[in-house]
Design a protein around this motif. Structure first.
Motif, PDB file in Angstrom:
ATOM      1  N   GLY A  36     111.850  68.925   8.027  1.00 37.85           N
ATOM      2  CA  GLY A  36     111.255  70.051   9.273  1.00 37.85           C
ATOM      3  C   GLY A  36     109.691  69.640   9.427  1.00 37.85           C
ATOM      4  O   GLY A  36     109.183  70.305   9.765  1.00 37.85           O
ATOM      5  N   GLU A  37     109.420  68.610   8.521  1.00 36.28           N
ATOM      6  CA  GLU A  37     107.796  68.038   8.713  1.00 36.28           C
ATOM      7  C   GLU A  37     107.313  68.148  10.121  1.00 36.28           C
ATOM      8  O   GLU A  37     106.022  68.357  10.405  1.00 36.28           O
ATOM      9  N   GLN A  38     108.165  67.895  11.215  1.00 36.29           N
ATOM     10  CA  GLN A  38     107.568  67.678  12.670  1.00 36.29           C
ATOM     11  C   GLN A  38     107.272  69.076  13.122  1.00 36.29           C
ATOM     12  O   GLN A  38     106.408  69.230  14.084  1.00 36.29           O
ATOM     13  N   LEU A  39     107.680  70.155  12.512  1.00 42.33           N
ATOM     14  CA  LEU A  39     107.371  71.594  12.940  1.00 42.33           C
ATOM     15  C   LEU A  39     106.204  72.072  12.094  1.00 42.33           C
ATOM     16  O   LEU A  39     105.679  73.284  12.207  1.00 42.33           O
ATOM     17  N   GLY A  40     105.796  71.478  11.234  1.00 43.63           N
ATOM     18  CA  GLY A  40     104.581  71.841  10.361  1.00 43.63           C
ATOM     19  C   GLY A  40     103.502  71.858  11.163  1.00 43.63           C
ATOM     20  O   GLY A  40     103.086  70.984  11.959  1.00 43.63           O
ATOM     21  N   GLU A  41     102.411  72.506  10.498  1.00 42.58           N
ATOM     22  CA  GLU A  41     101.021  72.642  11.362  1.00 42.58           C
ATOM     23  C   GLU A  41     100.262  71.325  11.372  1.00 42.58           C
ATOM     24  O   GLU A  41      99.948  71.197  12.403  1.00 42.58           O
ATOM     25  N   SER A  42     100.358  70.805  10.275  1.00 42.48           N
ATOM     26  CA  SER A  42      99.273  69.480  10.434  1.00 42.48           C
ATOM     27  C   SER A  42     100.122  68.468  11.543  1.00 42.48           C
ATOM     28  O   SER A  42      99.493  67.594  12.121  1.00 42.48           O
ATOM     29  N   TYR A  43     101.596  68.128  11.475  1.00 42.44           N
ATOM     30  CA  TYR A  43     101.923  67.217  12.358  1.00 42.44           C
ATOM     31  C   TYR A  43     101.733  67.875  13.931  1.00 42.44           C
ATOM     32  O   TYR A  43     101.476  67.206  14.810  1.00 42.44           O
ATOM     33  N   ARG A  44     101.983  69.222  13.972  1.00 45.31           N
ATOM     34  CA  ARG A  44     101.877  69.790  15.446  1.00 45.31           C
ATOM     35  C   ARG A  44     100.413  69.718  16.065  1.00 45.31           C
ATOM     36  O   ARG A  44     100.275  69.747  17.084  1.00 45.31           O
ATOM     37  N   ALA A  45      99.462  69.547  15.038  1.00 47.79           N
ATOM     38  CA  ALA A  45      98.080  69.426  15.468  1.00 47.79           C
ATOM     39  C   ALA A  45      97.944  68.167  16.016  1.00 47.79           C
ATOM     40  O   ALA A  45      97.117  67.831  16.819  1.00 47.79           O
ATOM     41  N   ILE A  46      98.792  67.153  15.657  1.00 44.56           N
ATOM     42  CA  ILE A  46      98.847  65.496  16.267  1.00 44.56           C
ATOM     43  C   ILE A  46      99.790  65.770  17.370  1.00 44.56           C
ATOM     44  O   ILE A  46      99.090  65.164  18.604  1.00 44.56           O
ATOM     45  N   ASN A  47     100.798  65.931  17.475  1.00 46.19           N
ATOM     46  CA  ASN A  47     101.850  66.162  18.530  1.00 46.19           C
ATOM     47  C   ASN A  47     102.477  67.567  18.625  1.00 46.19           C
ATOM     48  O   ASN A  47     103.284  67.926  18.318  1.00 46.19           O
ATOM     49  N   PRO A  48     101.783  68.348  19.526  1.00 44.10           N
ATOM     50  CA  PRO A  48     102.265  69.877  19.671  1.00 44.10           C
ATOM     51  C   PRO A  48     104.059  70.166  20.061  1.00 44.10           C
ATOM     52  O   PRO A  48     104.607  71.030  19.843  1.00 44.10           O
ATOM     53  N   ALA A  49     104.434  68.862  20.541  1.00 38.62           N
ATOM     54  CA  ALA A  49     105.681  69.105  21.082  1.00 38.62           C
ATOM     55  C   ALA A  49     106.727  69.003  19.584  1.00 38.62           C
ATOM     56  O   ALA A  49     107.957  69.085  19.958  1.00 38.62           O
ATOM     57  N   GLY A  50     106.295  68.569  18.700  1.00 40.83           N
ATOM     58  CA  GLY A  50     106.840  68.624  17.467  1.00 40.83           C
ATOM     59  C   GLY A  50     108.102  67.314  17.367  1.00 40.83           C
ATOM     60  O   GLY A  50     109.054  67.679  16.898  1.00 40.83           O
ATOM     61  N   THR A  51     107.652  66.552  18.156  1.00 38.88           N
ATOM     62  CA  THR A  51     108.714  65.226  18.139  1.00 38.88           C
ATOM     63  C   THR A  51     108.184  63.995  17.739  1.00 38.88           C
ATOM     64  O   THR A  51     106.983  63.830  17.741  1.00 38.88           O
ATOM     65  N   VAL A  52     108.996  62.995  17.128  1.00 37.30           N
ATOM     66  CA  VAL A  52     108.668  61.768  16.789  1.00 37.30           C
ATOM     67  C   VAL A  52     109.343  60.626  17.631  1.00 37.30           C
ATOM     68  O   VAL A  52     110.477  61.034  18.280  1.00 37.30           O
ATOM     69  N   PRO A  53     108.818  59.514  17.970  1.00 37.90           N
ATOM     70  CA  PRO A  53     107.388  58.904  17.557  1.00 37.90           C
ATOM     71  C   PRO A  53     106.229  59.654  18.298  1.00 37.90           C
ATOM     72  O   PRO A  53     106.710  59.820  19.423  1.00 37.90           O
ATOM     73  N   ALA A  54     105.243  59.352  17.826  1.00 34.35           N
ATOM     74  CA  ALA A  54     104.099  59.500  18.358  1.00 34.35           C
ATOM     75  C   ALA A  54     103.070  58.507  18.034  1.00 34.35           C
ATOM     76  O   ALA A  54     102.902  57.910  16.776  1.00 34.35           O
ATOM     77  N   LEU A  55     102.386  57.827  18.917  1.00 39.88           N
ATOM     78  CA  LEU A  55     101.295  56.739  18.751  1.00 39.88           C
ATOM     79  C   LEU A  55      99.863  57.512  18.904  1.00 39.88           C
ATOM     80  O   LEU A  55      99.563  57.670  20.030  1.00 39.88           O
ATOM     81  N   VAL A  56      99.101  57.321  17.994  1.00 42.24           N
ATOM     82  CA  VAL A  56      97.516  57.989  17.847  1.00 42.24           C
ATOM     83  C   VAL A  56      96.852  56.576  18.308  1.00 42.24           C
ATOM     84  O   VAL A  56      96.600  55.854  17.310  1.00 42.24           O
ATOM     85  N   LEU A  57      96.197  56.393  19.297  1.00 40.39           N
ATOM     86  CA  LEU A  57      95.358  55.428  19.559  1.00 40.39           C
ATOM     87  C   LEU A  57      93.833  55.537  19.048  1.00 40.39           C
ATOM     88  O   LEU A  57      93.584  56.787  18.454  1.00 40.39           O
ATOM     89  N   ASP A  58      93.097  54.701  18.912  1.00 37.06           N
ATOM     90  CA  ASP A  58      91.806  54.982  18.152  1.00 37.06           C
ATOM     91  C   ASP A  58      90.743  55.795  18.672  1.00 37.06           C
ATOM     92  O   ASP A  58      89.925  56.245  18.166  1.00 37.06           O
ATOM     93  N   ASP A  59      90.989  56.004  20.095  1.00 34.47           N
ATOM     94  CA  ASP A  59      90.044  57.104  20.654  1.00 34.47           C
ATOM     95  C   ASP A  59      90.675  58.311  20.393  1.00 34.47           C
ATOM     96  O   ASP A  59      90.082  59.218  21.184  1.00 34.47           O
ATOM     97  N   GLY A  60      91.687  58.679  20.010  1.00 34.07           N
ATOM     98  CA  GLY A  60      92.504  60.030  19.603  1.00 34.07           C
ATOM     99  C   GLY A  60      93.565  60.272  20.752  1.00 34.07           C
ATOM    100  O   GLY A  60      94.068  61.227  20.663  1.00 34.07           O
TER     101      GLY A  60
END
Ligand SMILES: N[C@@H](CCC(=O)N[C@@H](CS)C(=O)NCC(=O)O)C(=O)O
Length: 209
Positions: A36-60
Motif C-alpha cells: 500500500g505504499e502508493q497510498l502513503g503520504e510520501s508517495y502521494r506528495a509525489i503523485n496525488p493520484a496514488g498510481t504508478v508509474p510516475a516519472l519526475v523530471l529534473d525541474d519537478g
C-alpha cells in the motif's frame, strides 16, 4: 529524472518493456503496491493520484500516465522507434494504446477489482473509497471474450499491430494478455493469428514465453 514504479504491475510493465527495448536506463524507486505504499503520504506528495508509474523530471514536473511518459521519452531517445514510422503510424499507435487501455485493461481491471476482497472499497485505483460492484466481474469477462476474436481478425496477415515493426501498441497488447492471466483468462486456442503475433512479439522484445 526519477522513475517511481512497481515492476510486477501491468502499467509499470508497459513502461519497463518500452525502456528495455530502447535501452533506456533511469534511476528507479520501487513503490510496493502490495504494502500500500502508493497510498502513503510520501508517495502521494509525489503523485496525488496514488498510481504508478510516475516519472519526475529534473525541474519537478510529474508525469503519471504511461502514454505521456513514453511519448516524451520517444522524443528524447528516438533510436529504436516505438511510435511507428511517420505521422499516420504514430496516430495509429496512439489509437491502439487508447483502445487497449480503455477496452482491454479496464475490462480486466474491473473483473479483478470488483470481486476480490483484497480490493474492498478500492474498486478503482487511487485514494478514494470506491465500493465494489460484483456484476462488473462478469461484464469484464464478457468484454474480454468479445475482444480476443476481434484482435485475431485484425492480426490476420499482419506481423504487428501497426506497420511492419514492433511498437508500443504491441507492448500494450502483450501486457494486456499477461494481465488477463491475473483473472485466469487467456487467448483462446482458436485465435491462431493472435497466438502467432504473441510469439513473434515476445521474440522481438526478448521475452520468454
Ligand atoms: N493511467 C495510468 C494508470 C496507472 C495505474 O492504474 N497503475 C496501477 C498499477 S497497474 C496503480 O498504480 N494502482 C494503484 C492501486 O491500485 O492503488 C497510466 O497509464 O499510467
Amino acid at each position: 529524472m526519477q522513475l517511481y514504479t512497481f515492476d510486477p504491475a501491468p502499467n509499470p510493465r508497459r513502461l519497463s518493456l518500452f525502456l528495455a527495448y530502447k535501452g533506456i536506463e533511469l534511476p528507479t524507486t520501487q513503490v510496493d503496491l502490495m504494502k500500500g505504499e502508493q497510498l502513503g503520504e510520501s508517495y502521494r506528495a509525489i503523485n496525488p493520484a496514488g498510481t504508478v508509474p510516475a516519472l519526475v523530471l529534473d525541474d519537478g514536473t510529474v508525469m503519471a500516465e504511461v502514454i505521456g511518459i513514453c511519448d516524451y521519452l520517444e522524443a528524447l531517445y528516438p533510436e529504436k522507434p516505438l511510435f511507428g514510422d511517420g505521422p499516420l503510424a504514430r496516430a495509429q499507435v496512439l489509437a491502439w494504446d487508447h483502445h487497449l487501455f480503455v477496452g482491454v485493461f479496464m475490462a480486466i481491471a474491473e473483473t479483478l477489482r470488483n470481486g476480490n476482497p483484497a480490493f474492498e472499497d478500492r474498486a478503482l485505483p487511487g485514494p478514494f473509497k470506491v465500493t465494489q460492484i460484483p456484476a462488473l466481474c462478469e461484464r469484464g469477462r464478457q468484454r474480454l471474450a468479445q475482444t480476443w476474436p476481434a484482435l485475431d481478425k485484425t492480426l490476420a496477415g499482419r506481423d504487428f499491430l501497426v506497420g511492419s515493426g514492433v511498437t508500443l501498441a504491441d507492448i500494450d497488447l502483450l501486457v494486456a494478455i499477461e494481465f488477463a492471466g491475473w483473472i485466469k483468462e487467456s487467448v483462446p486456442e482458436s485465435c491462431t493469428h493472435l497466438h502467432g503475433w504473441l510469439a513473434r512479439t515476445r521474440e522481438t522484445l526478448g521475452i520468454q514465453g
